[in-house]
Scaffold this active site. Structure first.
Site, mmCIF file in Angstrom:
data_model
loop_
_atom_site.group_PDB
_atom_site.id
_atom_site.type_symbol
_atom_site.label_atom_id
_atom_site.label_comp_id
_atom_site.label_asym_id
_atom_site.label_seq_id
_atom_site.Cartn_x
_atom_site.Cartn_y
_atom_site.Cartn_z
ATOM 1 N N GLU A 1 48.686 33.476 38.729
ATOM 2 C CA GLU A 1 47.861 32.283 39.022
ATOM 3 C C GLU A 1 47.734 31.340 37.824
ATOM 4 O OE1 GLU A 1 44.319 33.194 41.270
ATOM 5 O OE2 GLU A 1 45.171 35.064 41.990
ATOM 6 N N GLU B 1 39.497 40.678 42.136
ATOM 7 C CA GLU B 1 38.192 40.132 41.701
ATOM 8 C C GLU B 1 37.012 41.022 42.067
ATOM 9 O OE1 GLU B 1 37.935 36.048 42.996
ATOM 10 O OE2 GLU B 1 39.958 35.598 42.319
#
Ligand code: 9MR
Length: 455
Positions: free
Chosen positions: A368, A263
């Protein structure tokens, strides 16, 4: 009155008349009272073969004399008259419903009650109250071309039971949900703590389950002492190099891959590099440095860059591929988090993530995965319709992944086992039923969707 009740009445009427007409002169004029026995209520029920949310109720009461039958289907409407033939009743919402048949005659009433359990996640009305999916095929056995992953925690592995049983039976890869991040593995300067990570890595190793390392560098799991680092920029960089080298070396040969950086891209306009402490202290090429240290520590472990909103935001996706392109041979694959909704993002946008990765010759990790079934928080239970829509999205994601070339495949990781364990409850503050198992480890329709996506 039901026809069968009338029929019963006609059957006993001649006998009644005969008894009255036999009264001789010596007998009392009082009518002979024949005691009426209660009629025992009883019924059968079965799930409709054409609709898993419809139950068929068959009144099987047999009794002498006239009686009246009524149903309470347990949905708050009280008793209603029994209609001729089999009753077909819908049960759309999750829950446990007590259905009662009440049969009344002159002598009083009797009742028969049965329980209907509905779990739309596992397919509607549960046969005999047993809410398990019909699917028997384990996920990991249904595919041999990529790992099917899920997450775990040291405490859950230590507790064992159903958690480890399901991990072992259905999954071929595990990811630590939070204990292989810097804030846990490197809590204070000079002191590493690999105790929880060791539990997870050893569990994987001992059970021949792949371990995906997640995540060496993430702004959101950076310990405070690193954020407030007391030292020069070059000391900071040396510290990060030591951390990556120490950690990757420790698990060399025991794990298959690492998310080196997670991220790093901002959501805002233009999707610039996030202004994390790593960017501030090490410069814009900090990502490349981290990948180089990881590569040097273990040339064989696969290295991934991992980020979210890759399908829903074409702009962010482009920014991610720009970073990936700048890493050249240092990167093996792209991890794209799949925190999605039952109706969003579109199939074509999910496909674009796969296409961009494949065209670069990189491995793809659909990481995820969870599929929110209640993103607008307007559902109080997982309805049959929503469970079907969620199943379709699981199937779509798996189909897209399963269709990429073999060389680009790595793993598809689901972010959680049971609906009540998802991070989304804390994050959004409400229930979303985003996973493939319900709170009791029953396989949901979503599980079947995953399996169907592999066909
Ligand atoms: O699900 C994880 C949660 O239990 C942790 O508290 C949190 C912080 O370590 O991380 C969550 O997982 C995140 C993942 O590591 C990166 N992408 C977003 C996930 C949800 O926040």
């Amino acid at each position: 009155m039901k026809l069968k009740n009338l029929f019963n009445l006609l059957k006993v009427l001649p006998l009644f008349l005969l008894i009255i007409s036999c009264g001789g002169p010596n007998e009392s004029d009082d009518p002979i009272i024949i005691p009426v026995a209660k009629v025992q209520a009883t019924f059968n029920m079965s799930i409709s073969p054409s609709d898993p949310n419809v139950m068929l109720f068959d009144n099987k009461t047999v009794g002498k004399g006239e009686f009246m039958s009524e149903w309470d289907f347990g949905q708050g409407n009280g008793f209603v008259e029994d209609l001729p033939g089999i009753e077909e009743i819908r049960f759309d919402t999750d829950g446990t419903f007590t259905v009662t048949l009440k049969v009344t005659n002159e002598a009083g009433f009797t009742e028969d009650s049965k329980t209907v359990v509905v779990n739309n996640g596992t397919g509607g009305i549960c046969p005999n109250g047993n809410c398990t999916s019909n699917s028997s095929s384990a996920l990991k056995d249904a595919t041999t071309t990529f790992f099917v992953g899920n997450i775990t925690r040291a405490s859950r592995i230590n507790a064992g039971g159903k958690h480890t049983e399901v991990l072992k039976s259905d999954f071929s890869s595990i990811t630590s949900e939070y204990e292989m991040k810097m804030n846990v593995m490197y809590p204070s300067q000079g002191n590493y703590d690999f105790s929880a990570a060791d539990v997870i890595v050893n569990f994987g190793f001992d059970n021949a389950i792949n371990v995906h390392g997640h995540a060496l560098i993430w702004h959101n799991a950076t310990p405070d002492w690193v954020k407030d680092f007391a030292g020069s920029d070059s000391e900071f960089e040396a510290m990060v190099k030591d951390y990556i080298t120490t950690t990757v070396t420790r698990y060399k040969g025991k794990i298959g891959s690492w998310d080196v950086v997670n991220e790093a891209i901002e959501d805002g306009s233009g999707n610039p590099l996030r202004n994390s402490i790593f960017k501030q202290k090490m410069g814009d090429d900090y990502i490349k440095k981290c990948f180089q240290w990881a590569r040097d520590a273990d040339p064989n472990v696969l290295l991934f860059y991992n980020d979210y909103n890759m399908a829903s935001s074409p702009g962010k996706r482009a920014a991610m591929f720009k970073i990936v392109d700048s890493l050249g041979d240092l990167i093996d694959g792209v991890g794209t988090q799949m925190h999605i909704n039952y109706n969003f993002p579109s199939k074509s946008n999910i496909q674009a993530v796969a296409d961009g990765t494949v065209s670069r010759g990189l491995k793809l990790h659909f990481a995820e995965l969870d599929v929110r079934a209640n993103p607008d928080n307007d559902q109080t239970s997982l309805t049959a319709e929503r469970a079907d829509e969620q199943k379709a999205k699981f199937k779509e994601v798996v189909q897209i992944y399963n269709s990429i070339p073999l060389d680009n495949k790595y793993a598809l990781t689901v972010w959680g086992l049971k609906d009540n364990e998802t991070w989304l409850i804390d994050f959004w503050g409400h229930i979303d039923w985003p996973l493939m198992y319900d709170d009791n480890f029953n396989k949901k329709k979503a599980y079947d969707g995953f399996l169907e996506g592999l066909q």
